[in-house]
Design an enzyme around this catalytic site. Structure first.
Site, PDB file in Angstrom:
ATOM      1  CG  ASP A 307      -2.116  -0.987   0.961  1.00 60.85           C
ATOM      2  OD1 ASP A 307      -2.397  -1.318  -0.202  1.00 60.85           O
ATOM      3  OD2 ASP A 307      -2.730  -1.421   1.942  1.00 60.85           O
ATOM      4  N   GLY A 314       0.877   8.488   1.154  1.00 63.10           N
ATOM      5  CA  GLY A 314       0.714   9.934   1.051  1.00 63.10           C
ATOM      6  C   GLY A 314      -0.274  10.303  -0.050  1.00 63.10           C
ATOM      7  CE1 TYR A 391      -8.375  -3.280   6.991  1.00 59.54           C
ATOM      8  CE2 TYR A 391      -8.243  -4.579   4.999  1.00 59.54           C
ATOM      9  CZ  TYR A 391      -8.410  -4.509   6.358  1.00 59.54           C
ATOM     10  OH  TYR A 391      -8.605  -5.645   7.070  1.00 59.54           O
ATOM     11  CE1 TYR A 393      -3.898  -0.978   6.692  1.00 63.71           C
ATOM     12  CE2 TYR A 393      -4.080   0.075   4.545  1.00 63.71           C
ATOM     13  CZ  TYR A 393      -4.050  -1.070   5.318  1.00 63.71           C
ATOM     14  OH  TYR A 393      -4.186  -2.293   4.729  1.00 63.71           O
ATOM     15  CG  HIS A 441      -6.126  -9.934   5.338  1.00 58.35           C
ATOM     16  ND1 HIS A 441      -7.445 -10.285   5.485  1.00 58.35           N
ATOM     17  CD2 HIS A 441      -5.988  -8.745   5.970  1.00 58.35           C
ATOM     18  CE1 HIS A 441      -8.081  -9.353   6.167  1.00 58.35           C
ATOM     19  NE2 HIS A 441      -7.214  -8.394   6.484  1.00 58.35           N
ATOM     20  CD  GLU A 490      23.920  -4.037   6.601  1.00 58.33           C
ATOM     21  OE1 GLU A 490      24.774  -4.551   5.852  1.00 58.33           O
ATOM     22  OE2 GLU A 490      23.088  -3.211   6.203  1.00 58.33           O
TER      23      GLU A 490
HETATM   24 NI    NI Z   1      -7.449  -6.773   7.662  1.00 55.77          NI
END
Ligand code: NI
Length: 648
Positions: A307, A314, A391, A393, A441, A490
């Site tokens: 996403d 943004g 969705y 967020y 998911h 790392e």
């Molecule tokens: Ni969900």
């Protein structure tokens, strides 16, 4: 056009603008003009983004207030007829192109204009319409078509093209909950460059779920009438000040930024401790997020939306002028983004900032001395909300009086459902309404945290609890100690959460000690249970979202390493970003470290998540550990006023 350019250029050189000040519409327009004027600009080139070119860290460190700033902007340009992404940096003041880099074979995030063509093209396609007729649907305008990032599955449609997979829902009306009635079995592949449908797949119809799933007040029925007003008043105004993008609140100081993909970015976060201004975070943002679906079927098994990188948190930011997203004395920041023509537009009130009461900060009732001291906690909230298709967020950064910094992500909106019939295998999905299920998911976020604890010489230490073996030194077999492990390189710093040992990661500055002689530090603590990715590492999404395989990654600062899955995740075959960079296994002690924290939720949808999901939370906490000499909030004054006591 020249008339407009001259004052702009003067503004950009003479006016003391901070290098991290948010981009203005004039700057963006000027940048697009400079790019278009270059002979290399491709015919009908589209702007995937125009944004601030953030100066490298050493340049920022050398900046002194009032100094002239060479404002630079970045454009990403895409030619419609070939697969490449052109990264361009321009100087707004000088009008010069600073760099022009072609990235062959790379695709930008899905472009809005192209997505509209996908919707129109699919809607008019005869095979699509035939599939709708097979389902008894004649009014094609009631069909909601959602283009999805197509992923990377070796389909011949993917090769050399920018494509999307379009799926659909049937609406009864324009304001209907489209997701209530999925048109199961229908997928259209659309070529964005050629603007044509490549294939319409019909896997077979499934009956439409019977319910409309409306959440609009007029459909829900009588509203509750017993909620009394709860009002937030700050008669003297808020406790923060704003100067450009510089925010000061209590001892905190920070700068607000905005990126098309990351959304809200926070910069130069420091804490004023007596006469010292102490750096904590150089930059903080959500660098990527992915929603891998865990259903094996051909209709849902390919869904792996990035996403941030494939749509842009943004670019999907809400304008918070509508509704009631924030409460209290609010300061809003607008965000300026570019259309695909390079024209600036404003997302009004994209970022909300306000203060919240947050219960008690500290308390003690002295049973012997008879004193009771209690202080109210309060936090500064800086937030934005992105709507990515179905969705929502919400990203909420909190700053507290005791030096804590927290990110809370609020997940809401509508789950992406599937139509099912009795007898269907629902082992990888959950029924949420009659005839309607939600595939399992995950929502996995990567926060990029460039911590600078009192400077850039930092080391990361894993801290966790360890039981002391019973024996002469532990006669009651009760003892446990804190085990500290320096993460040297790392690869050694690819770590996962462990609730059983209270595992957390501390960033310390070995060169700065507190009055107890210990290095100053801040600790990253998982605040809620958080998964890593369940899809296999060798799966398509496993390769593409390698960052989601571990909760913690640490890299030495590099200005080019910004996005956890690389700059171009759309249809990328995988391997880019954190797995690629960290393969070098660079040393990470006593250096400028960047922490990448993977967190999120595994979503087994509930009936209560339908038709719109109550907020689910995830996030993390950064708290000082030996950064201060003692509780830094002793000087918060006691509360006064009638609000503290019940009316007689
Ligand atoms: Ni969900």
């Amino acid at each position: 056009m020249t008339d407009q350019r001259t004052p702009l250029a003067a503004h950009a050189t003479a006016h003391p603008v901070h290098p991290l000040e948010m981009v203005t519409g004039e700057e963006m327009q000027r940048a697009a003009e400079i790019v278009r004027a270059d002979a290399r600009f491709p015919a009908n080139g589209m702007f995937a983004h125009v944004r601030l070119h953030e100066p490298a860290k050493d340049e920022l460190a050398g900046y002194a207030a009032g100094q002239a700033v060479d404002r630079r902007l970045e454009a990403l340009v895409v030619p419609p007829d070939r697969l490449e992404a052109i990264e361009i940096v321009v100087s707004v003041a000088s009008g010069e192109v600073v760099s022009w880099t072609v990235q062959p074979g790379m695709r930008p995030a899905l472009l809005f204009g192209e997505s509209m063509y996908a919707i129109l093209g699919v809607r008019e396609h005869p095979e699509w319409q035939a599939a709708l007729r097979r389902r008894g649907i004649e009014d094609f305008d009631l069909v909601q078509i959602d283009p999805w990032p197509a992923g990377s599955f070796g389909s011949p449609h993917e090769e050399g093209r920018r494509i999307s997979r379009c799926i659909a829902y049937l609406r009864e009306s324009a304001t209907d909950n489209g997701y209530a009635r999925p048109l199961e079995g229908m997928i259209a592949f659309f070529d964005h460059g050629a603007r044509e449908v490549l294939e319409v797949v019909d896997l077979g119809a499934v009956p439409l779920p019977p319910e409309r799933g409306s959440y609009l007040p007029e459909d829900v029925g009588p509203m509750r009438d017993d909620l009394k007003p709860l009002e937030i008043t700050q008669p003297d105004g808020p406790s923060f000040t704003v100067d450009g993008n510089l925010v000061q609140w209590q001892r905190w100081s920070l700068r607000i930024g905005f990126d098309p993909y990351e959304g809200l970015t926070l910069h130069d976060i420091s804490y004023r401790d007596g006469d010292r201004t102490r750096p904590v975070l150089h930059r903080a943002s959500i660098s990527e997020m992915v929603v891998p679906y865990g259903h094996p079927g051909p209709m849902h098994g390919w869904k792996n939306a990035f996403d941030a990188g494939e749509w842009g948190l943004g670019r999907m930011a809400n304008s918070l002028t509508l509704g009631c997203d924030c409460l209290g004395e609010i300061h809003y920041f607008d965000a300026i983004l570019a259309t695909e023509e390079g024209t600036p537009y404003t997302v009004e009130h994209a970022i909300c900032m306000h203060e919240e009461d947050y219960g008690i900060l500290w308390k003690h009732q002295d049973l012997h001395g008879g004193t009771t001291e209690v202080r109210r906690s309060r936090r500064l909230v800086v937030s934005f909300i992105a709507t990515v298709g179905n969705y929502e967020y919400g990203f909420y950064w909190y700053f507290y009086l005791d030096g804590n910094v927290q990110l809370e992500v609020k997940l809401t909106g509508i789950v992406s459902p599937m139509a099912v019939t009795p007898g269907d295998d629902l082992s990888c999905a959950n029924l949420i309404a009659p005839g309607l299920a939600a595939p399992n998911h995950q929502h996995i976020f990567s926060a990029r945290l460039d911590l600078d604890i009192d400077g850039t010489t930092n080391t990361v230490v894993e801290v966790e609890a360890e039981a002391v073996p019973p024996g002469p030194d532990n006669p009651w077999a009760n003892a446990f100690r804190q085990k500290s492990t320096v993460l040297e390189t790392e690869l050694a710093a690819q770590r996962d959460v462990n609730a059983a040992t209270s595992r957390a990661w501390k960033v310390v500055n070995p060169d700065v000690t507190n009055r107890l002689g210990l290095p100053v530090g801040y600790k990253l603590t998982p605040t809620m249970s958080t998964p890593t990715m369940l899809a296999a590492p060798e799966s398509s999404v496993g390769r593409r979202a390698g960052f989601a395989r571990h909760n913690l990654w640490v890299t030495p600062y590099s200005p080019d390493e910004r996005r956890a899955a690389g700059d171009y995740p759309n249809q990328h075959e995988g391997g880019d970003g954190l797995p690629r960079w960290t393969a070098a296994d660079r040393p990470i002690t006593d250096t400028d470290v960047v922490l990448w924290y993977t967190f999120g939720v595994t979503h087994f949808a509930r009936p209560e998540d339908w038709p719109v999901m109550p907020v689910e939370y995830t996030g993390f906490l950064l708290s000082p550990v030996g950064f201060f000499e003692r509780n830094p909030a002793l000087d918060v004054p006691p509360s006064t006023g009638a609000g503290c006591h019940a009316s007689p």
